[in-house]
Scaffold this motif. Structure first.
Motif: not given
Length: 103
Positions: A34, A36-38, A40-43, A45, A81, A85, A89
């Motif tokens: 989760h 890693k995905s978050r 990446k989603k936030l840019g 990475n 999760k 988050d 954040d």
């Protein structure tokens, strides 16, 4: 200067049944995925930004599951999760330690 602004290590250690608690038994792999995905989603990475890594046992099993954020060396525990988050954040994005999850 550090290679990353933030380097996050998730303990993913799995012990045998009957041994002391291990982070993998507390959904650590799912939480690592989760994060890693978050990120990446936030840019975040991108080179020089944020790296989310697996780690073996970090020897804080009874406080786990655990992750540690470098270069600050801030240790956190988490349940779900929404905790991950909040760490992303508040700590990663806004530079504020999440005191309620800090160990």
């Amino acid at each position: 200067m550090s290679h990353y602004q933030h380097h996050v290590f998730f303990c993913l250690n799995q012990r045998e049944p009957g041994e002391r608690q291990s982070c993998a038994s507390c959904d650590a792999v799912e939480m690592w995925e989760h994060a890693k995905s978050r990120i990446k989603k936030l840019g975040l990475n991108q080179p020089g930004k944020v790296r989310i890594n697996k780690a073996g046992c970090l020897e804080r099993c009874e406080e786990g599951p655990v992750l540690v954020v470098y270069p600050e060396a801030i240790w956190y525990t988490y349940i779900d999760k929404s905790d991950i988050d909040e760490i992303i954040d508040e700590h990663i994005v806004n530079g504020r330690i999440v005191e309620r999850l800090k160990i």
